[in-house]
Design a protein around this motif. Structure first.
Motif, PDB file in Angstrom:
ATOM      1  N   ASN A  38       8.966  -5.793   4.882  1.00 24.96           N
ATOM      2  CA  ASN A  38       7.826  -5.332   5.442  1.00 24.96           C
ATOM      3  C   ASN A  38       6.954  -4.360   4.677  1.00 24.96           C
ATOM      4  O   ASN A  38       6.212  -3.539   5.172  1.00 24.96           O
ATOM      5  CB  ASN A  38       8.220  -4.496   6.780  1.00 24.96           C
ATOM      6  CG  ASN A  38       7.183  -4.748   7.818  1.00 24.96           C
ATOM      7  OD1 ASN A  38       6.849  -5.912   8.073  1.00 24.96           O
ATOM      8  ND2 ASN A  38       6.964  -3.576   8.731  1.00 24.96           N
ATOM      9  N   LYS A  39       7.174  -4.360   3.318  1.00 22.85           N
ATOM     10  CA  LYS A  39       6.500  -3.283   2.372  1.00 22.85           C
ATOM     11  C   LYS A  39       5.070  -3.215   2.627  1.00 22.85           C
ATOM     12  O   LYS A  39       4.463  -2.325   2.384  1.00 22.85           O
ATOM     13  CB  LYS A  39       7.014  -3.504   1.009  1.00 22.85           C
ATOM     14  CG  LYS A  39       8.440  -3.111   0.723  1.00 22.85           C
ATOM     15  CD  LYS A  39       8.812  -3.353  -0.685  1.00 22.85           C
ATOM     16  CE  LYS A  39      10.108  -2.883  -1.012  1.00 22.85           C
ATOM     17  NZ  LYS A  39      10.596  -2.990  -2.249  1.00 22.85           N
ATOM     18  N   CYS A  40       4.277  -4.461   2.699  1.00 21.44           N
ATOM     19  CA  CYS A  40       2.725  -4.358   2.532  1.00 21.44           C
ATOM     20  C   CYS A  40       2.349  -3.845   3.959  1.00 21.44           C
ATOM     21  O   CYS A  40       1.378  -3.111   3.947  1.00 21.44           O
ATOM     22  CB  CYS A  40       2.586  -5.963   2.524  1.00 21.44           C
ATOM     23  SG  CYS A  40       2.927  -7.229   3.738  1.00 21.44           S
ATOM     24  N   VAL A  41       3.026  -4.149   5.129  1.00 21.69           N
ATOM     25  CA  VAL A  41       2.628  -3.614   6.432  1.00 21.69           C
ATOM     26  C   VAL A  41       2.800  -1.816   6.352  1.00 21.69           C
ATOM     27  O   VAL A  41       1.889  -1.334   6.740  1.00 21.69           O
ATOM     28  CB  VAL A  41       3.483  -4.116   7.613  1.00 21.69           C
ATOM     29  CG1 VAL A  41       3.048  -3.498   8.796  1.00 21.69           C
ATOM     30  CG2 VAL A  41       3.332  -5.803   7.598  1.00 21.69           C
ATOM     31  N   ASP A  42       3.969  -1.451   5.776  1.00 23.58           N
ATOM     32  CA  ASP A  42       4.043  -0.046   5.585  1.00 23.58           C
ATOM     33  C   ASP A  42       3.146   0.436   4.785  1.00 23.58           C
ATOM     34  O   ASP A  42       2.874   1.726   4.793  1.00 23.58           O
ATOM     35  CB  ASP A  42       5.502   0.206   5.333  1.00 23.58           C
ATOM     36  CG  ASP A  42       6.622  -0.385   6.339  1.00 23.58           C
ATOM     37  OD1 ASP A  42       6.265  -0.686   7.418  1.00 23.58           O
ATOM     38  OD2 ASP A  42       7.914  -0.709   5.950  1.00 23.58           O
ATOM     39  N   ALA A  43       2.764  -0.255   3.750  1.00 23.68           N
ATOM     40  CA  ALA A  43       1.961   0.511   2.779  1.00 23.68           C
ATOM     41  C   ALA A  43       0.590   0.470   2.844  1.00 23.68           C
ATOM     42  O   ALA A  43      -0.280   0.892   2.384  1.00 23.68           O
ATOM     43  CB  ALA A  43       2.138  -0.325   1.186  1.00 23.68           C
ATOM     44  N   CYS A  44      -0.106  -0.257   3.860  1.00 24.23           N
ATOM     45  CA  CYS A  44      -1.375  -0.472   4.113  1.00 24.23           C
ATOM     46  C   CYS A  44      -1.824   0.930   4.407  1.00 24.23           C
ATOM     47  O   CYS A  44      -1.597   1.519   5.315  1.00 24.23           O
ATOM     48  CB  CYS A  44      -1.518  -1.495   5.179  1.00 24.23           C
ATOM     49  SG  CYS A  44      -3.571  -1.677   5.425  1.00 24.23           S
ATOM     50  N   PRO A  45      -2.940   1.346   3.640  1.00 22.20           N
ATOM     51  CA  PRO A  45      -3.600   2.911   3.719  1.00 22.20           C
ATOM     52  C   PRO A  45      -4.078   3.049   4.990  1.00 22.20           C
ATOM     53  O   PRO A  45      -4.137   4.214   5.414  1.00 22.20           O
ATOM     54  CB  PRO A  45      -4.477   2.919   2.574  1.00 22.20           C
ATOM     55  CG  PRO A  45      -4.152   1.652   1.654  1.00 22.20           C
ATOM     56  CD  PRO A  45      -3.650   0.488   2.366  1.00 22.20           C
ATOM     57  N   THR A  46      -4.588   2.113   5.650  1.00 26.02           N
ATOM     58  CA  THR A  46      -5.293   2.320   7.059  1.00 26.02           C
ATOM     59  C   THR A  46      -4.705   1.658   8.086  1.00 26.02           C
ATOM     60  O   THR A  46      -5.254   1.633   9.281  1.00 26.02           O
ATOM     61  CB  THR A  46      -6.827   1.825   6.927  1.00 26.02           C
ATOM     62  OG1 THR A  46      -6.851   0.420   6.432  1.00 26.02           O
ATOM     63  CG2 THR A  46      -7.708   2.290   5.971  1.00 26.02           C
ATOM     64  N   GLY A  47      -3.490   1.026   7.934  1.00 25.41           N
ATOM     65  CA  GLY A  47      -3.010   0.492   9.142  1.00 25.41           C
ATOM     66  C   GLY A  47      -3.498  -0.866   9.508  1.00 25.41           C
ATOM     67  O   GLY A  47      -3.459  -1.203  10.750  1.00 25.41           O
TER      68      GLY A  47
END
Length: 380
Positions: A192-201
C-alpha cells in the motif's frame, strides 16, 4: 487473410519501430470501467480533462464502425537523468515529472501508431483504424490491462513486469478480428506504499484517485492553488511522480531506449527564477516540445513561485516583488505576494505593505493579506 500469421507479423514489425510492448484485445465494451467512471463522477473525483461522454470512453463501437479488436502499445521512458543538475542555494530548481521529459509523448506514440497502421494496410488494404493517445476517448489503462500489457496498480497506473509503470500507452481500434491476449494478474498484493505516500491523500484507496487532490492535476490548473495544497507541491512544476517512485515494482527500472525521450536537464529541472520573467515566445521555444507545456506558461510560473516559497529562497525576493508589482495577471501577482510572506524578511514585508495600499484586485489583496499574516504569526 490469416489473422494468426498477421498478428505474428505485426508483433515482429512493432519491435523494429520502437514499440516496447504490444497486446491485443477485443473491442467489446469495458463494463467494469464504466461502473468505476460512473462512481468517479458521482463522487466528483474527475479532473474535467477527460472525455465527458462516459459511453464513448467504454464503448469502441461508438468510435468506429464495426470494430473487432484493439491493439494496445507501450513505450518505456527513463526514470533517471544521465546528466544531473543540482538545485543549490541561490540557484533553486523546479522539476517536471518523468512523463514530461523529452519530446511530447503524444507525438512519439502517434508516430509509432501511424507506422503500425501503414504496415497493416500494406498487408490488409481494406483495414480500418482509429488510433488514440491519452487525449482520445477510450481509457488507455483499461485497454492496456485487458490486452495484457500490465496490471492496473493501486496507484492507478499500468504496471508492466518489464518496465514497471514507466510506460506511455496508446491504442488502435481496428476492424480486424485479432485473437486476444491474456490479462496479467494483479501483483500489488498487500503493498500500500503508493496510497500511504501520496502527498495530498489523492489516492483515496488502492485504485481510486480523487483527481481534484492529485498534485499532477493541481499543477495543471490555472487559477490560485487552494491554500491546503500550496506547501504540498514542493518544487514540482508539472506533474507528480511520488506514487511511482515509491512503488517496489519500479525499483531499479530505468530504460533509455528512445532517443527522443531523453531529458535535457535544463528543461526537465530548470532554474526557477528565470521562469518568472520568461516571455510567451521564449517559453514556447524552450518548452514547447514537452508535454508539460500544453497549458501554457501561467501554471508553470505559478508553480515556480510556490517552489521558491518552498525553498524560502531569499535571493528571489527582488524578483517576486517585481512580479507582484508589475505582472498583469492577478493569479501570478497574488501568488508572488503569498510567497513573499512565506519567505519573509524586511524587504518582503515592506513591499507587501506598499502593495496592500496600491493593489486594486480583491483576490490579490486577499493574497497580500495572507502574506502579511505570516509576519504577524512570526511576531506572536
Amino acid at each position: 487473410m490469416n489473422v494468426k500469421e498477421l498478428k505474428k507479423d505485426i508483433i515482429a514489425y512493432s519491435k523494429t519501430i520502437g514499440i516496447d510492448k504490444i497486446g491485443f484485445t477485443t473491442a467489446s465494451t469495458f463494463d467494469e470501467m464504466k461502473n468505476r467512471l460512473l462512481q468517479q463522477r458521482e463522487l466528483d473525483y474527475q479532473s474535467g480533462f477527460e472525455e465527458p461522454d462516459i459511453e464513448k470512453r467504454v464503448n469502441p463501437a461508438l468510435l468506429m464502425d464495426e470494430p473487432r479488436s484493439i491493439i494496445s502499445i507501450a513505450l518505456a521512458y527513463p526514470s533517471k537523468m544521465k546528466i544531473r543538475v543540482e538545485s543549490k542555494k541561490g540557484e533553486r530548481r523546479g522539476i517536471f515529472c518523468r512523463a514530461s521529459w523529452g519530446t511530447d509523448y503524444h507525438v512519439v506514440l502517434r508516430d509509432r501508431l501511424k507506422k503500425l497502421e501503414n504496415y497493416i494496410l500494406s498487408k490488409v488494404p481494406e483495414a480500418k483504424f482509429k488510433s488514440m493517445v491519452d487525449t482520445g476517448e477510450l481509457v488507455d489503462r483499461a485497454v492496456a490491462e485487458r490486452a495484457g500489457i500490465g496490471w492496473c496498480g493501486k496507484n492507478c497506473a499500468i504496471i508492466t513486469p518489464e518496465f514497471g509503470s514507466y510506460v506511455y500507452l496508446g491504442e488502435m481500434i481496428t476492424n480486424i478480428p485479432f485473437h486476444s491476449d491474456k490479462p496479467i494478474e494483479n501483483q500489488c498484493g498487500d503493498c500500500n506504499k503508493c496510497v500511504d505516500a501520496c502527498p495530498t491523500g489523492a489516492l483515496v484507496q488502492g485504485g481510486q484517485l480523487d483527481s481534484n487532490r492529485c498534485i499532477a492535476f493541481l499543477t495543471q490548473t490555472k487559477g490560485f492553488l487552494p491554500d491546503q495544497f500550496r506547501e504540498k507541491i514542493g518544487n514540482r512544476l508539472y506533474g507528480c511522480d511520488t506514487c511511482q517512485t515509491v512503488c517496489p515494482e519500479n525499483k531499479g527500472k530505468d530504460f533509455h531506449i528512445h532517443e527522443e525521450m531523453e531529458p535535457n536537464p535544463e528543461i526537465a529541472k530548470p532554474l526557477l527564477k528565470p521562469l518568472l520573467h520568461i516571455s510567451n515566445r521564449e517559453f514556447k521555444e524552450k518548452y514547447g516540445h514537452v508535454s508539460g507545456s500544453w497549458r501554457g506558461k501561467k501554471p508553470i510560473q505559478r508553480n515556480a513561485i510556490l517552489a521558491l516559497a518552498h525553498f524560502k529562497d531569499e535571493t528571489a525576493v527582488g524578483d517576486l516583488i517585481t512580479v507582484m508589482k508589475n505582472d498583469t495577471r492577478p493569479v501570478i501577482r497574488g501568488t508572488a505576494a503569498w510567497a513573499l510572506g512565506k519567505i519573509g524578511g524586511e524587504e518582503a514585508m515592506n513591499a507587501l505593505q506598499k502593495a496592500q495600499i496600491n493593489e486594486l484586485d480583491e483576490d490579490v489583496i486577499e493574497e497580500i493579506n495572507k502574506g502579511l499574516n505570516f509576519f504577524m504569526k512570526k511576531e506572536s
